[in-house]
Design a protein around this motif. Structure first.
Motif, PDB file in Angstrom:
ATOM      1  N   SER A 208       0.834  -1.209   0.000  1.00 12.73           N
ATOM      2  CA  SER A 208       0.000   0.000   0.000  1.00 12.73           C
ATOM      3  C   SER A 208       0.864   1.253   0.000  1.00 12.73           C
ATOM      4  CB  SER A 208      -0.928  -0.006   1.213  1.00 12.73           C
ATOM      5  OG  SER A 208      -1.805  -1.105   1.174  1.00 12.73           O
ATOM      6  N   SER A 209       1.963   1.218   0.729  1.00 12.03           N
ATOM      7  CA  SER A 209       2.876   2.366   0.755  1.00 12.03           C
ATOM      8  C   SER A 209       3.521   2.583  -0.612  1.00 12.03           C
ATOM      9  CB  SER A 209       3.955   2.148   1.820  1.00 12.03           C
ATOM     10  OG  SER A 209       3.383   2.004   3.104  1.00 12.03           O
ATOM     11  N   LEU A 210       3.823   1.501  -1.305  1.00 12.31           N
ATOM     12  CA  LEU A 210       4.377   1.617  -2.655  1.00 12.31           C
ATOM     13  C   LEU A 210       3.354   2.160  -3.647  1.00 12.31           C
ATOM     14  CD1 LEU A 210       6.269  -1.800  -2.820  1.00 12.31           C
ATOM     15  CD2 LEU A 210       7.345   0.459  -2.784  1.00 12.31           C
ATOM     16  N   PHE A 211       2.097   1.791  -3.421  1.00 12.06           N
ATOM     17  CA  PHE A 211       1.051   2.188  -4.364  1.00 12.06           C
ATOM     18  C   PHE A 211       0.884   3.701  -4.413  1.00 12.06           C
ATOM     19  CE2 PHE A 211      -3.398   2.627  -5.828  1.00 12.06           C
ATOM     20  CZ  PHE A 211      -3.286   1.918  -7.009  1.00 12.06           C
ATOM     21  N   LYS A 212       1.251   4.403  -3.339  1.00 14.37           N
ATOM     22  CA  LYS A 212       1.226   5.873  -3.358  1.00 14.37           C
ATOM     23  C   LYS A 212       2.070   6.424  -4.501  1.00 14.37           C
ATOM     24  CE  LYS A 212       2.863   6.914   0.601  1.00 14.37           C
ATOM     25  NZ  LYS A 212       3.329   7.750   1.737  1.00 14.37           N
ATOM     26  N   ILE A 309      12.223   4.540   3.278  1.00 15.20           N
ATOM     27  CA  ILE A 309      11.979   4.153   1.882  1.00 15.20           C
ATOM     28  C   ILE A 309      11.217   5.241   1.135  1.00 15.20           C
ATOM     29  CG2 ILE A 309      11.005   2.379   0.378  1.00 15.20           C
ATOM     30  CD1 ILE A 309      11.337   0.387   2.664  1.00 15.20           C
ATOM     31  N   ASP A 310      10.262   5.842   1.788  1.00 10.85           N
ATOM     32  CA  ASP A 310       9.509   6.946   1.186  1.00 10.85           C
ATOM     33  C   ASP A 310      10.450   8.054   0.688  1.00 10.85           C
ATOM     34  OD1 ASP A 310       7.780   9.536   1.315  1.00 10.85           O
ATOM     35  OD2 ASP A 310       6.297   7.960   1.452  1.00 10.85           O
ATOM     36  N   PRO A 311      11.386   8.554   1.518  1.00 10.71           N
ATOM     37  CA  PRO A 311      12.322   9.581   1.018  1.00 10.71           C
ATOM     38  C   PRO A 311      13.206   9.087  -0.115  1.00 10.71           C
ATOM     39  CG  PRO A 311      12.312   9.543   3.418  1.00 10.71           C
ATOM     40  CD  PRO A 311      11.530   8.341   2.966  1.00 10.71           C
TER      41      PRO A 311
END
Length: 396
Positions: A208-212, A309-311
């Protein structure tokens, strides 16, 4: 054990682009531009009426004078002002012909008709040049930069691209990402777990975090604490650009991930950060793949993705790494350790907007992030936060 700041710097040092591509505008929502987008012409491309009403020259205006008119101009049509023509009726969005520089809205017009001859008068004392007209180029001039490289495409950006005629959109290509969850205690989400087992939520948290970012994992798999199976699956995962594992990175007898990664030629960059939750997080690389080993507790997994991972993904897409926002704390909060702590908070608006901590029972609490707007940061050097103190905030 390194600090969060040091860990983030090491992660961002591994930033690289995964290439670029063109995709249909209809599929561009959430993707990131790989080129600057320029205006293909002036916007508006003509002097545009902003109202339904009457076009007139301010030099010809006389209060209460009756002006005769015959023609109407609608959006999508155009014509040239005729000799001696002083007024035309005009609709919103229509191009204002040369020779007119004012649109008087219909609400300020007094209409009359006699023997089929139409006339209009206006009761205002005066009018101003370019009143109720959007002038050509006032929004943008041809070749103005309207969307810079690194722009994440949301509703407004997609709408603008459509206005610019960008039916094919240049975006950064997405990395190939694999997700592996580990542990004998973990079972698929459609299973009925035994009392000592838990369902695999981490894989879905990561996906779900990757799907952003528009990233769909190349694969998502669970592996028990079996040396042969785990080594085989991790080896397959190293064909990806980024491999994300959850569980198996702490100090337990069955925490096998770091050893397997080492044996498979993945160089450790760091293992353990001075943070809570997420302290055991592992990060390394080989020639082609970045590997993250996230702790197995659900809130730790979600937190580590957001802060590391987001950054990295944003940096890979030439997006600026945003600084944390700051909001006042609604309550006091204490800690007894010297770690940087990330805890779930929600917005509460009274006379101003505050951050309110959400009660949670540690990183294994499956509902820890529920109802939260993001993470507050409790700095390592502080042991107490007071009401009204400004604290850093990272939105999910």
């Amino acid at each position: 054990m390194i600090s969060y700041t040091e860990a983030l710097e090491l992660v961002l040092k591994e930033t690289k682009s995964y290439g670029t591509e063109f995709i249909p505008l209809s599929q561009s929502m959430g993707r990131v531009l790989s080129e600057n987008i320029l205006a293909d012409r002036d916007y508006p491309p003509f002097h545009r009426s902003a109202m339904d009403g009457f076009a007139i020259s301010h030099k010809d205006y006389v209060k209460d004078l009756s002006y005769f008119y015959q023609r109407e101009l609608h959006a999508g049509s155009t014509f040239t002002k005729l000799p001696g023509e002083t007024v035309i009726r005009i609709m919103t969005g229509a191009p204002v012909p040369d020779g007119f520089d004012v649109v008087i809205k219909i609400e300020d017009a007094i209409l009359s008709e006699k023997n089929g001859i139409k006339s209009v008068s206006f009761p205002m004392d005066g009018i101003s040049p370019w009143q109720n007209i959007a002038k050509q180029g006032e929004d943008a001039i041809q070749n103005d930069s309207l969307l810079p490289i690194g722009t994440k495409l949301d509703i407004s950006e997609v709408s603008l691209l459509a206005s610019l005629g960008k039916f094919s959109v240049p975006v950064f290509s997405l990395p190939k990402v694999g997700i592996i969850s580990t542990g004998n205690e973990v079972v698929p989400v459609d299973s009925s777990p035994l009392p000592h087992q838990i369902r695999d939520s981490n894989s879905y948290t990561i996906a779900s975090s990757l799907f952003k970012f528009g990233i769909i994992p190349n694969f998502m798999i669970h592996v028990p604490d079996d040396e042969v199976k785990m080594k085989s699956i991790i080896k397959q995962g190293l064909d990806c650009d980024i491999l994300i594992l959850s569980g198996g990175v702490s100090m337990g007898e069955k925490d096998l991930v770091p050893d397997f990664l080492n044996k498979l030629g993945v160089t450790k960059i760091f293992h353990k950060i001075a943070i809570k939750p997420g302290k055991p997080v592992w990060f390394g690389k080989n020639e082609t793949t970045l590997v993250f080993g996230l702790p197995g507790n659900p809130f730790s997994t979600q937190t580590c993705f957001r802060i590391l991972i987001d950054p990295l993904l944003k940096s890979s897409f030439s997006q600026k790494i945003e600084l944390p926002l700051k909001f006042p704390s609604l309550t006091s909060k204490k800690k007894k350790h010297k770690l940087t702590e990330f805890y779930p908070v929600r917005f509460v608006t009274k006379e101003k907007t505050y951050l309110e901590p959400i009660e949670w029972n540690g990183s294994g609490d499956v509902k820890a992030a529920r109802f939260s707007n993001g993470l507050a940061i409790f700095p390592s050097e502080k042991n107490q936060l007071e009401p009204e103190m400004m604290i850093q905030f990272l939105a999910w």
